[in-house]
Design an enzyme around this catalytic site. Structure first.
Site, PDB file in Angstrom:
ATOM      1  N   VAL A 229       0.838  -1.198   0.000  1.00  0.00           N
ATOM      2  CA  VAL A 229       0.000   0.000   0.000  1.00  0.00           C
ATOM      3  C   VAL A 229       0.876   1.253   0.000  1.00  0.00           C
ATOM      4  O   VAL A 229       1.883   1.311   0.719  1.00  0.00           O
ATOM      5  CB  VAL A 229      -0.918   0.011   1.246  1.00  0.00           C
ATOM      6  CG1 VAL A 229      -1.769   1.278   1.284  1.00  0.00           C
ATOM      7  CG2 VAL A 229      -1.788  -1.230   1.277  1.00  0.00           C
ATOM      8  N   HIS A 230       0.504   2.238  -0.791  1.00  0.00           N
ATOM      9  CA  HIS A 230       1.180   3.538  -0.730  1.00  0.00           C
ATOM     10  C   HIS A 230       0.958   4.126   0.669  1.00  0.00           C
ATOM     11  O   HIS A 230      -0.144   4.025   1.213  1.00  0.00           O
ATOM     12  CB  HIS A 230       0.609   4.473  -1.792  1.00  0.00           C
ATOM     13  CG  HIS A 230       1.395   5.737  -1.960  1.00  0.00           C
ATOM     14  ND1 HIS A 230       1.373   6.760  -1.031  1.00  0.00           N
ATOM     15  CD2 HIS A 230       2.228   6.147  -2.962  1.00  0.00           C
ATOM     16  CE1 HIS A 230       2.153   7.741  -1.449  1.00  0.00           C
ATOM     17  NE2 HIS A 230       2.691   7.389  -2.612  1.00  0.00           N
ATOM     18  N   PRO A 231       1.977   4.734   1.278  1.00  0.00           N
ATOM     19  CA  PRO A 231       1.800   5.285   2.633  1.00  0.00           C
ATOM     20  C   PRO A 231       0.592   6.202   2.767  1.00  0.00           C
ATOM     21  O   PRO A 231      -0.101   6.178   3.794  1.00  0.00           O
ATOM     22  CB  PRO A 231       3.104   6.050   2.874  1.00  0.00           C
ATOM     23  CG  PRO A 231       4.113   5.336   2.033  1.00  0.00           C
ATOM     24  CD  PRO A 231       3.367   4.889   0.804  1.00  0.00           C
TER      25      PRO A 231
END
Length: 338
Positions: A229-231
């Site tokens: 997941v992208h931060p």
């Protein structure tokens, strides 16, 4: 007070501002006024239609600060994926091979282009101002859609999915795209995502390899992106995971981000939300924080409220809350604890 409501055509300038601020990878929120206008008009038509089953309808919501009339977020529901064109994903499953002579059986993880997820309801287009991330208003923006589904379940499929934006670097480079997609399109990741937002992911997906991609043959940086997941997408992921959504064997074909899946009957804000009737009061001895919505269609509204609620009793709401929800004494409301 912040309220979740259906998008309106007058929201277009502010919606384009939100599009400019959104993550690369949120392709359902293109920074293009013509496309956004089409989305708004399509959503308005969907809210107006009297449908008896899930079809191509698209329900677009915005989060508005009523005191400033400023939009601080948006989110969306597509009633049926793959209704007009295939909804492509990458299926991540082992490719098994065996040799009887050597008594060896081996499974190699492989990515295969598919449209297995066509026919599900899709949550998409989630974006909230950074200052409101990981607050109750982020919950409102995401879960308010689920309360809408609870009130109008016949409009949606029996299962819901969402694609969480996958990892990319600060300079908008995706190791997964660079290792896979870029070999078939001489485009940077950000440009490929932009084209998907403006046009369709189908024309890109159809040029992707039709044969399995063996994961061990990818660079380690790309392998590490699978399901990552992208931060800045972690908030959206965490909210839905608490709702009962789970990851599965499907990932986004551009950045490798995870897909979440849940059946309607297992989603907390649908299965556990309570219904009652509004009762305007002058003061509330608040004992808990809730998401509260009306059960309207075109005039749908949802808010975060501090309440003193008892199951089976009318829901005591302040005059300000009633005005935000557009309800009167005796109007039906839906609520769930935060």
């Amino acid at each position: 007070m912040l309220v979740l409501r259906p998008v309106e055509i007058t929201d277009l300038p502010q919606l384009q501002r939100l599009a400019r601020e959104s993550l690369v990878g949120v392709t359902s929120l293109p920074d293009d006024s013509d496309r956004l206008k089409e989305r708004i008009l399509d959503s308005s038509a969907s809210f107006e239609q009297d449908v008896q089953g899930h079809g191509p309808e698209n329900y677009f919501f915005v989060l508005e600060d009523l005191s400033t009339e400023r939009l601080v977020g948006c989110s969306e529901i597509l009633a049926t994926t793959g209704f007009r064109e295939p909804f492509y994903s990458l299926r991540n499953r082992p490719f098994n091979s065996a040799s009887r002579e050597l008594n060896i059986e081996h499974g190699v993880p492989a990515l295969s282009l598919c449209h297995d997820l066509s026919g599900h309801t899709l949550l998409r287009g989630f974006h909230i101002d950074a200052a409101l991330a990981r607050t109750p208003f982020s919950e409102l923006l995401s879960r308010g859609r689920l309360m809408f589904i609870a009130a109008h379940s016949r409009r949606f499929a029996e299962a819901v999915i969402t694609e969480i934006v996958g990892f990319s670097s600060d300079d908008d480079r995706s190791p997964f795209w660079d290792a896979v997609g870029k070999h078939f399109f001489d485009l940077p990741y950000a440009e490929a995502e932009r084209l998907c937002g403006l046009e369709s992911r189908t024309f890109l997906a159809e040029l992707m390899p039709q044969y399995p991609i063996y994961v061990p043959m990818l660079p380690k940086a790309a392998q590490d992106c699978i399901g990552r997941v992208h931060p800045d997408g972690q908030d959206a992921f965490d909210i839905l995971e608490r709702e009962g959504f789970e990851t599965n064997s499907y990932i986004d074909l551009f950045d490798g981000g995870p897909t979440l899946y849940a059946r309607l009957c297992s989603i907390r804000s649908i299965a556990q939300s309570q219904t009652g009737t509004a009762m305007p009061v002058t003061s509330i001895d608040a004992r808990g924080r809730y998401l509260v919505s009306n059960d309207s269609l075109q005039d749908y509204r949802a808010i975060v409220a501090e309440l003193d609620y008892n199951v089976g009793q009318p829901v005591a709401l302040s005059r300000e809350m009633c005005a935000a929800l557009r309800v009167a004494d005796g109007s039906p409301v839906r609520l769930i604890a935060l």
